[in-house]
Design an enzyme around this catalytic site. Structure first.
Site, PDB file in Angstrom:
ATOM      1  NE  ARG A 101      -4.294   0.017   1.615  1.00  0.00           N
ATOM      2  CZ  ARG A 101      -5.221  -0.853   1.981  1.00  0.00           C
ATOM      3  NH1 ARG A 101      -5.164  -2.094   1.619  1.00  0.00           N
ATOM      4  NH2 ARG A 101      -6.235  -0.459   2.698  1.00  0.00           N
ATOM      5  NE  ARG A 145     -11.523   2.162   4.136  1.00  0.00           N
ATOM      6  CZ  ARG A 145     -12.630   1.498   3.797  1.00  0.00           C
ATOM      7  NH1 ARG A 145     -13.802   1.864   4.297  1.00  0.00           N
ATOM      8  NH2 ARG A 145     -12.567   0.488   2.975  1.00  0.00           N
TER       9      ARG A 145
END
Ligand code: AP5
Length: 237
Positions: free
Chosen positions: A102, A190
């Site tokens: 990520r 997010r």
């Protein structure tokens, strides 16, 4: 790929698969189908972290506050967790990373790990990276409409993929749940974390020639068909 090819042979040839995409892009949905087709495990860092939070482990206690705010968990915690998981025997012929890496630091760490002799001996095929592209409004609707089964993990959507009986899993009858981080406020964080920290991975893998781009904004079966084609493309199989 030959339709008669055995699951073991498919697993050995597909090797590691990395799924990229924003929150709600369909990584978990597609990972389950890829896992079924090739007989390789889905390794969802989000699922493993949520399980640790639910069990109150040391890792779960450290990760919880970050997850509740919609921020990424620190690299070192996640990398140690992934290293433990990838050393298990079911990853010998390949695996699907759903939600990892990520950050560029995680991707560099993964490259080094896979270059380690231990992994080279087990899996000869270099990773393929599949990126699911989905527009912002569609992501919001997918995340706010998501429900999942706490028993079998099956994923539903009240707008796009509803269960046959409202709030009930088709497979085992369990009452469906909404993820704690699927509130509008946390979703916004997010998505910001994705843009800041994960989007640079597109360039990172493009430069390595590993990236396969997929239009994730189509019905799930069309996305699946494109993902299979992307993985079975060219010199990989
Ligand atoms: P994680 O669990 O990985 O969440 P995410 O990346 O935000 O992704 P999602 O699980 O929300 O979405 P998805 O792409 O899997 O979509 P899905 O298939 O469910 O991470 C959660 C948290 O853990 C992070 O915020 C972070 O704190 C931490 N974390 C995890 N990994 C980390 C890491 N590597 N480093 C640091 N921190 C980490 O689909 C979504 C919905 O859309 C469903 O309802 C589904 O039914 C529907 N849908 C799917 N496909 C379609 C389609 N084609 N058409 C219509 N609807 C669809």
């Amino acid at each position: 790929m030959d339709g008669q090819q055995s699951t073991a042979a498919k697993a050995a040839t597909v090797g590691p698969v990395i799924l990229l995409g924003a929150p709600g892009a369909g990584k978990g949905t597609q990972a389950k189908l890829i896992a079924q087709r090739y007989g390789i495990p889905q390794i969802s860092t989000g699922d493993i972290l949520r399980d640790n939070v639910a069990r109150g482990t040391e890792l779960g206690k450290k990760a919880k506050a970050f997850m509740d705010r919609g921020e990424l968990v620190p690299d070192q915690l996640v990398c140690d967790m992934v290293a433990d998981r990838l050393r298990q025997a079911d990853c010998n012929h390949g695996f699907i990373l759903d939600g990892f890496p990520r950050t560029v630091a995680q991707a560099e760490w993964l490259d080094q790990l896979l270059a380690d002799q231990f992994f080279k001996n087990r899996c000869q095929v270099p990773p393929v990276v599949v990126n699911f592209r989905v527009g912002y409004n569609q992501l919001l609707q997918r995340l706010t409409g998501r429900r999942s089964c706490p028993a079998c993990g099956r994923i539903y959507n009240i707008y796009f993929q509803p269960p046959r009986v409202p709030d009930t899993c088709d497979a085992d009858g369990s009452k469906l749940v909404t993820r704690k981080d699927d509130t509008e406020e946390v979703i916004a964080e997010r998505l910001k974390a994705y843009e800041r920290q994960t989007l640079p991975l597109i360039d990172y893998y493009q430069r390595q020639g590993r990236l396969r781009e997929i239009n994730g904004d189509q019905p799930p079966d069309k996305v699946t068909a494109e993902a299979f084609r992307a993985m079975e493309h060219g010199d990989r199989l």
